[in-house]
Design a protein around this motif. Structure first.
Motif, PDB file in Angstrom:
ATOM      1  N   GLY A 262       0.853  -1.175   0.000  1.00  0.00           N
ATOM      2  CA  GLY A 262       0.000   0.000   0.000  1.00  0.00           C
ATOM      3  C   GLY A 262       0.887   1.221   0.000  1.00  0.00           C
ATOM      4  N   ILE A 263       0.325   2.365  -0.261  1.00  0.00           N
ATOM      5  CA  ILE A 263       1.108   3.586  -0.260  1.00  0.00           C
ATOM      6  C   ILE A 263       1.768   3.762   1.116  1.00  0.00           C
ATOM      7  CG2 ILE A 263      -0.905   4.982   0.405  1.00  0.00           C
ATOM      8  CD1 ILE A 263       0.247   7.221  -1.386  1.00  0.00           C
ATOM      9  N   ALA A 264       3.092   3.983   1.108  1.00  0.00           N
ATOM     10  CA  ALA A 264       3.893   4.184   2.327  1.00  0.00           C
ATOM     11  C   ALA A 264       3.962   2.948   3.226  1.00  0.00           C
ATOM     12  CB  ALA A 264       3.370   5.377   3.124  1.00  0.00           C
ATOM     13  N   SER A 265       3.730   1.767   2.650  1.00  0.00           N
ATOM     14  CA  SER A 265       3.842   0.548   3.464  1.00  0.00           C
ATOM     15  C   SER A 265       5.278   0.034   3.545  1.00  0.00           C
ATOM     16  CB  SER A 265       2.935  -0.559   2.905  1.00  0.00           C
ATOM     17  OG  SER A 265       3.366  -0.970   1.625  1.00  0.00           O
ATOM     18  N   GLY A 266       6.163   0.564   2.696  1.00  0.00           N
ATOM     19  CA  GLY A 266       7.563   0.158   2.736  1.00  0.00           C
ATOM     20  C   GLY A 266       7.951  -0.854   1.682  1.00  0.00           C
ATOM     21  N   LYS A 267       7.216  -0.907   0.587  1.00  0.00           N
ATOM     22  CA  LYS A 267       7.511  -1.874  -0.467  1.00  0.00           C
ATOM     23  C   LYS A 267       8.887  -1.641  -1.084  1.00  0.00           C
ATOM     24  CE  LYS A 267       4.896  -1.638  -4.061  1.00  0.00           C
ATOM     25  NZ  LYS A 267       5.913  -1.086  -5.022  1.00  0.00           N
TER      26      LYS A 267
ATOM     27  N   PRO B 264      -2.157   2.841  11.418  1.00  0.00           N
ATOM     28  CA  PRO B 264      -1.590   4.070  12.000  1.00  0.00           C
ATOM     29  C   PRO B 264      -0.164   4.359  11.508  1.00  0.00           C
ATOM     30  CG  PRO B 264      -2.686   2.770  13.690  1.00  0.00           C
ATOM     31  CD  PRO B 264      -2.602   1.908  12.481  1.00  0.00           C
ATOM     32  N   THR B 265       0.633   3.290  11.373  1.00  0.00           N
ATOM     33  CA  THR B 265       2.007   3.467  10.877  1.00  0.00           C
ATOM     34  C   THR B 265       1.993   3.939   9.435  1.00  0.00           C
ATOM     35  OG1 THR B 265       2.832   1.746  12.370  1.00  0.00           O
ATOM     36  CG2 THR B 265       4.212   2.303  10.477  1.00  0.00           C
ATOM     37  N   GLN B 266       1.111   3.359   8.628  1.00  0.00           N
ATOM     38  CA  GLN B 266       1.002   3.760   7.225  1.00  0.00           C
ATOM     39  C   GLN B 266       0.646   5.235   7.108  1.00  0.00           C
ATOM     40  OE1 GLN B 266      -2.307   2.054   5.089  1.00  0.00           O
ATOM     41  NE2 GLN B 266      -1.285   2.254   3.099  1.00  0.00           N
TER      42      GLN B 266
ATOM     43  N   ARG C 101       2.238  10.842   5.780  1.00  0.00           N
ATOM     44  CA  ARG C 101       2.213  12.268   6.109  1.00  0.00           C
ATOM     45  C   ARG C 101       3.635  12.822   6.190  1.00  0.00           C
ATOM     46  NH1 ARG C 101      -1.428  14.255  10.894  1.00  0.00           N
ATOM     47  NH2 ARG C 101      -0.748  16.194   9.897  1.00  0.00           N
ATOM     48  N   LYS C 102       4.518  12.054   6.816  1.00  0.00           N
ATOM     49  CA  LYS C 102       5.907  12.505   6.979  1.00  0.00           C
ATOM     50  C   LYS C 102       6.636  12.527   5.644  1.00  0.00           C
ATOM     51  CE  LYS C 102      10.139  11.484   9.569  1.00  0.00           C
ATOM     52  NZ  LYS C 102      10.770  10.580  10.574  1.00  0.00           N
ATOM     53  N   ARG C 103       6.422  11.507   4.835  1.00  0.00           N
ATOM     54  CA  ARG C 103       7.137  11.390   3.556  1.00  0.00           C
ATOM     55  C   ARG C 103       6.705  12.445   2.549  1.00  0.00           C
ATOM     56  NH1 ARG C 103       5.930   6.291  -0.164  1.00  0.00           N
ATOM     57  NH2 ARG C 103       4.254   7.690  -0.849  1.00  0.00           N
ATOM     58  N   ASN C 104       5.386  12.708   2.450  1.00  0.00           N
ATOM     59  CA  ASN C 104       4.864  13.595   1.415  1.00  0.00           C
ATOM     60  C   ASN C 104       4.451  14.967   1.933  1.00  0.00           C
ATOM     61  OD1 ASN C 104       4.930  11.003   0.212  1.00  0.00           O
ATOM     62  ND2 ASN C 104       3.352  11.581  -1.241  1.00  0.00           N
ATOM     63  N   GLY C 105       4.576  15.187   3.250  1.00  0.00           N
ATOM     64  CA  GLY C 105       4.192  16.482   3.805  1.00  0.00           C
ATOM     65  C   GLY C 105       2.718  16.776   3.653  1.00  0.00           C
TER      66      GLY C 105
ATOM     67  N   ALA D 146      -3.726  12.683   3.440  1.00  0.00           N
ATOM     68  CA  ALA D 146      -3.133  11.352   3.550  1.00  0.00           C
ATOM     69  C   ALA D 146      -4.214  10.272   3.611  1.00  0.00           C
ATOM     70  CB  ALA D 146      -2.239  11.276   4.779  1.00  0.00           C
ATOM     71  N   GLU D 147      -5.251  10.532   4.376  1.00  0.00           N
ATOM     72  CA  GLU D 147      -6.347   9.563   4.490  1.00  0.00           C
ATOM     73  C   GLU D 147      -7.043   9.359   3.143  1.00  0.00           C
ATOM     74  OE1 GLU D 147      -8.732  11.214   7.582  1.00  0.00           O
ATOM     75  OE2 GLU D 147      -7.640  10.173   9.192  1.00  0.00           O
ATOM     76  N   ALA D 148      -7.167  10.432   2.358  1.00  0.00           N
ATOM     77  CA  ALA D 148      -7.811  10.328   1.042  1.00  0.00           C
ATOM     78  C   ALA D 148      -6.978   9.459   0.111  1.00  0.00           C
ATOM     79  CB  ALA D 148      -8.004  11.718   0.439  1.00  0.00           C
ATOM     80  N   ARG D 149      -5.661   9.608   0.160  1.00  0.00           N
ATOM     81  CA  ARG D 149      -4.795   8.799  -0.712  1.00  0.00           C
ATOM     82  C   ARG D 149      -4.829   7.328  -0.312  1.00  0.00           C
ATOM     83  NH1 ARG D 149       0.241  12.069  -3.294  1.00  0.00           N
ATOM     84  NH2 ARG D 149      -0.906  13.999  -3.723  1.00  0.00           N
ATOM     85  N   ILE D 150      -4.830   7.075   0.975  1.00  0.00           N
ATOM     86  CA  ILE D 150      -4.902   5.685   1.446  1.00  0.00           C
ATOM     87  C   ILE D 150      -6.245   5.073   1.072  1.00  0.00           C
ATOM     88  CG2 ILE D 150      -5.007   4.235   3.516  1.00  0.00           C
ATOM     89  CD1 ILE D 150      -2.935   6.132   4.782  1.00  0.00           C
TER      90      ILE D 150
END
Length: 229
Positions: free
Chosen positions: A9-14, A138-140, A145-149, A155-159
């Protein structure tokens, strides 16, 4: 050779997992890299995107402004579907070329890094295994938020534009939990790699390919005999 679908998922660390796989010498085909290539100027997908989304999504050098396009598709599901209908066929063509290249090179298996593997659901039937890079919600959210500012709402909309990770988890044959420390994630990737290396599934693909080649050879021989006689 067999195919292994890798998603997350977005920002999951793939990307972290892919980096370890590459260190191990695994053949990885990155759909995101291909997606960036097929929308370069003078490509078919580029012309279609500009036609439907307008020149306002272009940078001064004529390339597509990915951030501007992302803002449009994340807030308009129908436009996201339109973009996917333009780019996915071109991406899949290029992926097939690279798969054939790795097959000729004799790879045991190939990792297909496809962010929307489970959303599209058309490619999973070609995968011997599917792997999900997971992290808790919560981690995602915090990482994104931290990565993309982004604000929390952004952030919730993108997830929300993707299938929830907990749903994807039910669909995957293997899960790498990237919620914790990097070393924990690395151990899981090493374990997965060992499992895939030990698999004999690649032999069935080689046998099937060999059967096809022999069959074609036999057909050519019969045709030659027919014309000679």
């Amino acid at each position: 050779m067999f195919l292994v679908g890798l998603s997350g998922g977005i920002a999951s660390g793939k990307s972290t997992v892919v980096a370890v796989l590459r260190e191990l010498g695994c053949a990885v085909i990155d759909a995101d890299v291909i997606a960036r290539e097929v929308v370069q100027p003078h490509f078919k997908a580029y012309r279609q995107i500009v036609r439907y989304f307008g020149t306002e999504i272009l940078l001064e050098n004529g390339e597509i402004n990915r951030e501007a396009l992302a803002n449009i598709i994340f807030s308009h599901p129908e436009k996201r579907q339109l973009l996917n209908s333009i780019t996915h066929p071109e991406i899949q063509k290029e992926m097939l070329k690279q798969i054939l290249k790795h097959f000729v090179l004799g790879c045991r298996y190939v990792i297909l890094d496809i962010p929307l593997l489970f959303e599209t659901n058309r490619l999973t039937k070609f995968m011997k295994y599917t792997v999900l890079v997971y992290c808790d919600p919560p981690t995602q959210l915090s990482r994104l938020r931290k990565r993309n500012g982004l604000s929390q709402a952004e952030a919730e909309a993108r997830i929300a534009s993707q299938l929830p990770l907990d749903e994807k988890r039910k669909l995957a044959t293997h899960v790498i939990d990237n919620s914790g420390e990097w070393e924990s994630t690395r151990r899981q990737v090493l374990s997965l790699h060992a499992h895939l290396e030990a698999s004999l599934d690649f032999l069935w693909a080689r046998l099937a390919a060999g059967t096809v080649v022999v069959g074609l050879g036999g057909l050519v021989y019969l045709l030659l005999q027919h014309f000679i006689s």
